[in-house]
Motif scaffolding. Structure first.
Motif, PDB file in Angstrom:
ATOM      1  N   MET A 281       0.930  -1.224  -0.079  1.00 26.96           N
ATOM      2  CA  MET A 281      -0.046   0.014  -0.091  1.00 26.96           C
ATOM      3  C   MET A 281       0.854   1.340   0.057  1.00 26.96           C
ATOM      4  N   LYS A 282       2.027   1.265   0.771  1.00 23.96           N
ATOM      5  CA  LYS A 282       2.827   2.579   0.736  1.00 23.96           C
ATOM      6  C   LYS A 282       3.409   2.666  -0.544  1.00 23.96           C
ATOM      7  N   THR A 283       4.031   1.551  -1.033  1.00 22.69           N
ATOM      8  CA  THR A 283       4.729   1.648  -2.376  1.00 22.69           C
ATOM      9  C   THR A 283       3.613   2.434  -3.576  1.00 22.69           C
ATOM     10  N   LEU A 284       2.368   1.786  -3.464  1.00 32.68           N
ATOM     11  CA  LEU A 284       1.381   2.313  -4.478  1.00 32.68           C
ATOM     12  C   LEU A 284       1.067   3.741  -4.102  1.00 32.68           C
ATOM     13  N   LEU A 285       1.038   4.276  -2.957  1.00 30.94           N
ATOM     14  CA  LEU A 285       0.684   5.366  -2.675  1.00 30.94           C
ATOM     15  C   LEU A 285       1.999   6.372  -2.972  1.00 30.94           C
ATOM     16  N   LEU A 286       3.144   5.913  -2.735  1.00 28.35           N
ATOM     17  CA  LEU A 286       4.486   6.717  -3.161  1.00 28.35           C
ATOM     18  C   LEU A 286       4.516   6.874  -4.604  1.00 28.35           C
ATOM     19  N   ILE A 287       4.115   5.815  -5.358  1.00 25.72           N
ATOM     20  CA  ILE A 287       4.388   5.926  -6.875  1.00 25.72           C
ATOM     21  C   ILE A 287       3.179   6.941  -7.422  1.00 25.72           C
ATOM     22  N   LEU A 288       2.127   6.884  -6.862  1.00 22.76           N
ATOM     23  CA  LEU A 288       1.002   7.649  -7.177  1.00 22.76           C
ATOM     24  C   LEU A 288       1.458   9.288  -6.905  1.00 22.76           C
ATOM     25  N   ILE A 289       2.178   9.486  -5.923  1.00 29.84           N
ATOM     26  CA  ILE A 289       2.549  10.693  -5.540  1.00 29.84           C
ATOM     27  C   ILE A 289       3.637  11.456  -6.500  1.00 29.84           C
ATOM     28  N   LEU A 290       4.641  10.282  -6.815  1.00 32.47           N
ATOM     29  CA  LEU A 290       5.995  10.410  -7.526  1.00 32.47           C
ATOM     30  C   LEU A 290       5.312  10.844  -9.217  1.00 32.47           C
ATOM     31  N   CYS A 291       4.229  10.456  -9.424  1.00 30.07           N
ATOM     32  CA  CYS A 291       3.762  10.498 -10.848  1.00 30.07           C
ATOM     33  C   CYS A 291       2.848  11.802 -11.080  1.00 30.07           C
ATOM     34  N   LEU A 292       2.346  12.475  -9.943  1.00 32.59           N
ATOM     35  CA  LEU A 292       1.754  13.715  -9.813  1.00 32.59           C
ATOM     36  C   LEU A 292       2.390  14.710 -10.889  1.00 32.59           C
ATOM     37  N   PRO A 293       1.810  15.239 -11.993  1.00 31.49           N
ATOM     38  CA  PRO A 293       2.319  16.150 -12.718  1.00 31.49           C
ATOM     39  C   PRO A 293       2.367  17.714 -11.869  1.00 31.49           C
ATOM     40  N   VAL A 294       3.367  17.723 -11.024  1.00 28.40           N
ATOM     41  CA  VAL A 294       3.843  18.902 -10.269  1.00 28.40           C
ATOM     42  C   VAL A 294       4.889  19.614 -10.680  1.00 28.40           C
ATOM     43  N   SER A 295       4.887  20.998 -10.597  1.00 24.79           N
ATOM     44  CA  SER A 295       5.884  21.731 -10.984  1.00 24.79           C
ATOM     45  C   SER A 295       6.016  23.069 -10.138  1.00 24.79           C
ATOM     46  N   ALA A 296       7.060  23.534  -9.786  1.00 23.49           N
ATOM     47  CA  ALA A 296       7.300  24.572  -9.084  1.00 23.49           C
ATOM     48  C   ALA A 296       8.117  25.889  -9.593  1.00 23.49           C
ATOM     49  N   GLN A 297       7.773  26.919  -9.118  1.00 17.38           N
ATOM     50  CA  GLN A 297       8.442  28.082  -9.654  1.00 17.38           C
ATOM     51  C   GLN A 297       8.652  29.306  -8.393  1.00 17.38           C
ATOM     52  N   ILE A 298       9.744  29.883  -8.567  1.00 15.10           N
ATOM     53  CA  ILE A 298      10.005  30.971  -7.721  1.00 15.10           C
ATOM     54  C   ILE A 298       9.879  32.258  -8.241  1.00 15.10           C
ATOM     55  N   GLY A 299       9.078  33.278  -7.628  1.00 17.43           N
ATOM     56  CA  GLY A 299       8.930  34.448  -8.153  1.00 17.43           C
ATOM     57  C   GLY A 299       8.575  35.469  -7.223  1.00 17.43           C
ATOM     58  N   GLY A 300       8.279  36.840  -7.753  1.00 11.88           N
ATOM     59  CA  GLY A 300       8.282  37.887  -6.799  1.00 11.88           C
ATOM     60  C   GLY A 300       8.643  39.278  -7.611  1.00 11.88           C
ATOM     61  N   HIS A 301       8.701  40.151  -6.728  1.00  9.45           N
ATOM     62  CA  HIS A 301       9.183  41.515  -7.369  1.00  9.45           C
ATOM     63  C   HIS A 301       9.752  42.405  -6.409  1.00  9.45           C
ATOM     64  N   ILE A 302      10.215  43.684  -6.864  1.00  8.99           N
ATOM     65  CA  ILE A 302      10.777  44.488  -6.168  1.00  8.99           C
ATOM     66  C   ILE A 302      10.381  45.598  -6.724  1.00  8.99           C
ATOM     67  N   GLU A 303       9.806  46.649  -5.879  1.00 10.55           N
ATOM     68  CA  GLU A 303       9.077  47.825  -6.466  1.00 10.55           C
ATOM     69  C   GLU A 303       9.424  49.009  -5.566  1.00 10.55           C
ATOM     70  N   LEU A 304       9.558  50.037  -6.064  1.00 12.39           N
ATOM     71  CA  LEU A 304       9.826  51.531  -5.661  1.00 12.39           C
ATOM     72  C   LEU A 304       8.756  52.601  -5.931  1.00 12.39           C
ATOM     73  N   GLY A 305       7.971  53.233  -5.142  1.00 14.44           N
ATOM     74  CA  GLY A 305       6.949  54.079  -5.594  1.00 14.44           C
ATOM     75  C   GLY A 305       6.997  55.231  -4.958  1.00 14.44           C
ATOM     76  N   LYS A 306       6.185  56.286  -5.204  1.00 12.96           N
ATOM     77  CA  LYS A 306       5.977  57.578  -4.508  1.00 12.96           C
ATOM     78  C   LYS A 306       4.461  58.019  -4.382  1.00 12.96           C
ATOM     79  N   ASP A 307       4.404  58.631  -3.286  1.00 13.39           N
ATOM     80  CA  ASP A 307       2.948  59.060  -3.219  1.00 13.39           C
ATOM     81  C   ASP A 307       2.978  60.448  -4.005  1.00 13.39           C
ATOM     82  N   LEU A 308       1.864  60.572  -4.908  1.00 15.25           N
ATOM     83  CA  LEU A 308       1.889  61.954  -5.714  1.00 15.25           C
ATOM     84  C   LEU A 308       1.986  63.494  -4.916  1.00 15.25           C
TER      85      LEU A 308
END
Length: 126
Positions: free
Chosen positions: A1-28
């Motif tokens: 059962m554990k092996t089957l669960l591990l195989i299912l988890i490893l077969c999930l189509p998962v991708s990961a990305q790191i992102g973000g931003h740096i912003e500088l702004g001013k009050d009008l």
């Protein structure tokens, strides 16, 4: 059962990305400016995206281009779950006054010097 669960988890189509931003702004209408730094991770499972993120925003008053006085720090931590055009999410805001060279500067209409807020939301993008 554990092996089957591990195989299912490893077969999930998962991708990961790191992102973000740096912003500088001013009050009008004043000499107030801000910096905004965000870091997020996007984990994709089929058409579902899980996006945990965090922001740090600093508001400051400046005298010259190279000399500024911070007066407010805002921290945001949140998570979004996106499926196609619909997003569910939650965010927690935490705001703190900052003492600097010219004491503590405040706009007359801003919230109290220290506050927090947690919100839930649903967003539809079109």
């Amino acid at each position: 059962m554990k092996t089957l669960l591990l195989i299912l988890i490893l077969c999930l189509p998962v991708s990961a990305q790191i992102g973000g931003h740096i912003e500088l702004g001013k009050d009008l209408y004043s000499d107030m400016s801000y910096t905004d730094i965000r870091l997020d991770y996007t984990f994709t499972f089929w058409n579902i995206k899980l996006i945990p993120y965090g922001n740090q925003i600093t508001w400051f008053y400046y005298d010259t281009v190279t000399k500024g006085y911070p007066f407010r720090d805002v921290y945001i931590i949140g998570t979004e779950i996106k499926y196609m055009s619909v997003t569910f999410g939650t965010e927690h805001y935490c705001s703190h006054a900052v003492s600097s060279g010219n004491s503590m500067y405040r706009k007359p209409d801003e919230p109290p010097l220290a506050y927090d807020l947690t919100k839930w939301f649903v967003r539809y993008e079109f």
